[in-house]
Design an enzyme around this catalytic site. Structure first.
Site, short mmCIF file in Angstrom:
data_model
loop_
_atom_site.label_atom_id
_atom_site.label_comp_id
_atom_site.label_asym_id
_atom_site.label_seq_id
_atom_site.Cartn_x
_atom_site.Cartn_y
_atom_site.Cartn_z
N SER A 1 0.86 -1.19 0.00
CA SER A 1 0.00 0.00 0.00
C SER A 1 0.88 1.23 0.00
CB SER A 1 -0.94 0.00 1.20
OG SER A 1 -0.21 0.08 2.38
N GLY B 1 1.86 2.98 -2.31
CA GLY B 1 2.82 3.04 -3.41
C GLY B 1 4.09 2.23 -3.21
N GLU C 1 -11.57 4.09 -5.00
CA GLU C 1 -10.72 4.94 -5.85
C GLU C 1 -11.04 4.78 -7.33
OE1 GLU C 1 -6.56 4.34 -4.91
OE2 GLU C 1 -7.05 3.88 -2.83
N GLU D 1 -9.15 0.75 -7.12
CA GLU D 1 -9.09 -0.18 -5.99
C GLU D 1 -9.90 0.41 -4.85
OE1 GLU D 1 -5.38 -0.52 -3.95
OE2 GLU D 1 -5.28 1.62 -3.59
N ASP E 1 -6.62 7.52 3.42
CA ASP E 1 -5.71 8.63 3.77
C ASP E 1 -6.14 9.95 3.11
OD1 ASP E 1 -4.89 7.73 1.24
OD2 ASP E 1 -2.81 7.32 1.82
N THR E 2 -6.58 9.90 1.86
CA THR E 2 -7.01 11.15 1.21
C THR E 2 -8.25 11.73 1.89
OG1 THR E 2 -8.43 10.00 -0.40
CG2 THR E 2 -6.14 10.35 -1.04
N ARG F 1 5.08 9.70 6.04
CA ARG F 1 4.10 10.75 6.29
C ARG F 1 4.00 10.98 7.80
NH1 ARG F 1 -1.23 8.64 5.13
NH2 ARG F 1 -0.49 8.27 3.06
N1 LIG Z 1 -2.90 1.85 -13.95
C1 LIG Z 1 -2.59 3.06 -13.51
N2 LIG Z 1 -2.55 4.10 -14.36
C2 LIG Z 1 -2.22 5.34 -13.95
N3 LIG Z 1 -1.90 5.64 -12.68
C3 LIG Z 1 -1.92 4.66 -11.78
C4 LIG Z 1 -2.27 3.32 -12.14
N4 LIG Z 1 -2.20 2.56 -11.02
C5 LIG Z 1 -1.84 3.39 -10.02
N5 LIG Z 1 -1.67 4.65 -10.44
C6 LIG Z 1 -1.30 5.82 -9.62
O1 LIG Z 1 -0.68 5.37 -8.42
C7 LIG Z 1 -1.53 5.65 -7.28
C8 LIG Z 1 -1.42 4.55 -6.27
O2 LIG Z 1 -1.89 3.34 -6.84
P1 LIG Z 1 -2.71 2.32 -5.95
O3 LIG Z 1 -3.85 3.02 -5.31
O4 LIG Z 1 -3.02 1.14 -6.76
O5 LIG Z 1 -1.58 1.97 -4.89
P2 LIG Z 1 -1.59 1.69 -3.35
O6 LIG Z 1 -0.20 1.35 -3.03
O7 LIG Z 1 -2.66 0.71 -3.05
O8 LIG Z 1 -1.95 3.04 -2.69
P3 LIG Z 1 -2.83 3.31 -1.33
O9 LIG Z 1 -2.67 2.15 -0.45
O10 LIG Z 1 -2.20 4.55 -0.79
O11 LIG Z 1 -4.22 3.56 -1.83
C9 LIG Z 1 -2.90 5.87 -7.86
O12 LIG Z 1 -3.71 6.64 -6.99
C10 LIG Z 1 -2.55 6.56 -9.18
O13 LIG Z 1 -2.22 7.91 -8.97
N1 LIG Z 2 -2.47 4.39 2.31
C1 LIG Z 2 -2.67 3.70 3.52
C2 LIG Z 2 -2.44 4.63 4.71
O1 LIG Z 2 -2.28 5.82 4.57
N2 LIG Z 2 -2.44 4.06 5.92
C3 LIG Z 2 -2.15 4.77 7.13
O2 LIG Z 2 -0.74 4.88 7.29
C4 LIG Z 2 -0.34 4.15 8.45
C5 LIG Z 2 1.02 3.53 8.27
O3 LIG Z 2 1.94 4.55 8.24
P1 LIG Z 2 3.53 4.26 8.35
O4 LIG Z 2 3.88 3.47 7.12
O5 LIG Z 2 4.14 5.62 8.37
O6 LIG Z 2 3.77 3.48 9.61
C6 LIG Z 2 -1.43 3.14 8.69
O7 LIG Z 2 -1.44 2.65 10.01
C7 LIG Z 2 -2.65 3.97 8.32
O8 LIG Z 2 -3.01 4.83 9.36
MG LIG Z 3 -4.75 3.54 -3.74
#
Ligand SMILES: Nc1ncnc2c1ncn2[C@@H]1O[C@H](COP(=O)(O)OP(=O)(O)OP(=O)(O)O)[C@@H](O)[C@H]1O
Ligand SMILES: NCC(=O)N[C@@H]1O[C@H](COP(=O)([O-])[O-])[C@@H](O)[C@H]1O
Ligand SMILES: [Mg+2]
Length: 388
Positions: A149, A151, A257, A270, A277-278, A357
């Protein structure tokens, strides 16, 4: 009073605990390290590896919670089915948490079973398979671990010679024990949104006004509400959110999302079966009830008389430029607090990593104000806060 076991104790958990305690609930906050944000405000805490099924069971047996609220994805989620069978409420449901912790499960459900539009995708268990899939998808494409997650392990691949690096990076950023990646068509979207969706035990599915956001390297940098999008796109996104949350079952708030393109419409990306977080932008009072309060009410089966947009809001993140095991310090508090209609939320993480963050700046303004100006304000102020 309910006993709630919170699995994951980051910034999102901390706000959830605050909402829950304000309604008289008892929270045991869990995470893999001491002093995690939600532990600082919870009734009790447990430190253990939540990916370890035996450990998870030990903690559940010790506390006998009424409700388990997963806050992160790094959990031995298969065990949640057993807990649910034993009568513990798993939020939103064991099925939802299991499906969403692995991109494969949720993507196949959304794209194949429910027929939602997504980016083209393939899975790859080896570098060879990744190369074959990239041939079919073309460049640029996006490569991500099946389990990760914020990224982690994600890369944008512009040409074939970058695939090997994407493979290595994806495997190293993968959580748990699986070595398998997803490769997706790169969607050239015009904007992306999170649609906070609330499923209730007794009541209809509710939607918050859409949240726009900007991500960098797969991690969120700023968000704002309401995102100005085509009403037809919003309707389509709401229908998809309703479909996917219904298929996953359970009560709670979800962050669904989507990518939006003027030419190609709405893509499902997804979803998180928990506050997003957003969605921290709702802490700026953009709605009558913020996302954590909504999650709590849905979890407890309390009424939600309606979701109203009260004002516009923008959030901008504060990242650590350094890695340190020592308690971080913050400069620029006066710079922030001299600003009108601005809140600072330092999460209180006890140590830092590069780009971790650490806090967020939240700005708000009356409904008819200029959203772009508010976004700029939040980013400008967040830049003044320095982690050292
Ligand atoms: N297929 C795609 N095309 C364009 N941009 C993408 C694509 N997949 C992901 N992204 C970009 O990367 C971001 C993060 O992707 P995704 O939500 O799949 O990852 P994540 O690691 O699950 O993030 P989080 O846990 O923070 O939601 C998306 O919000 C988008 O900006
Ligand atoms: N996109 C998912 C997300 O934002 N999750 C948030 O970040 C924390 C982990 O932060 P850390 O990696 O700094 O410990 C998680 O515990 C949750 O609150
Ligand atoms: Mg995401």
């Amino acid at each position: 009073m309910k006993k709630i076991l919170l699995l994951g104790s980051g910034e999102l958990g901390k706000e959830f605990v605050i909402s829950a305690q304000r309604k008289g609930q008892h929270i045991i906050a869990c995470d893999s390290y001491a002093g995690a944000p939600a532990m600082q405000v919870a009734d009790e805490f447990e430190i253990f590896d939540m990916l370890n099924g035996e450990e998870l069971e030990r903690v559940v047996k010790k506390h006998h919670p009424d409700i388990i609220v997963p806050e992160i994805e790094a959990i031995r989620t298969e065990r949640l089915y057993d807990f649910e069978k034993e009568g513990i409420q798993v939020v939103p449901s064991a099925r939802a948490v299991n499906f969403t912790m692995n991109r494969k499960a949720i993507r196949d459900l959304a794209a194949q079973e429910l027929g939602l539009k997504t980016a083209k995708y393939f899975y790859a268990k080896t570098l060879e398979e990744l190369k074959e899939a990239a041939d079919k998808i073309g460049f640029p494409c996006v490569v991500k671990p099946l389990m990760s997650s914020s990224g982690k392990g994600q890369s944008l691949v512009k040409s074939a010679d970058e695939l090997e690096h994407a493979w290595e990076y994806g495997c190293s950023g993968s959580r748990g024990d699986i070595r398998e990646l997803i490769i997706e068509e790169f969607i050239k979207f015009d904007s992306e949104i999170t649609l906070l969706t609330v499923t209730q035990k007794n009541g209809p599915t509710l939607f918050c006004p859409p949240i726009g956001h900007v991500q960098k390297g797969g991690d969120y940098r700023e968000s704002f509400q309401p995102a100005h999008i085509d009403p037809a796109h919003l309707k389509e996104a709401e229908e998809m959110a309703e479909k996917v949350t219904r298929a996953l079952t359970g009560a709670g708030l979800w962050g669904v999302e989507f990518f939006l393109s003027h030419d190609n419409g709405v893509y499902f990306s997804e979803l998180s079966p928990r506050p997003h977080d957003t969605g921290m932008v709702t802490l700026a009072g953009t709605q009558n009830l913020n996302e954590f309060e909504l999650h709590l009410r849905a979890v407890l089966g309390l009424p939600i008389p309606g979701i109203k947009q009260e004002r516009i809001g923008a959030s901008a993140v504060i990242l650590s430029p350094i890695a340190s095991q020592e308690r971080p310090q913050y400069r620029g508090l006066e710079e922030v607090t001299k600003e009108e209609d601005t809140y600072l939320r330092i999460f209180g993480k006890p140590f830092t990593r590069v780009n971790r963050r650490m806090g967020v700046v939240l700005c708000y303004a009356p409904l008819d104000s200029d959203l772009d100006a508010l976004r700029d304000k939040a980013k400008r102020i967040a830049e003044k806060v320095e982690v050292h």
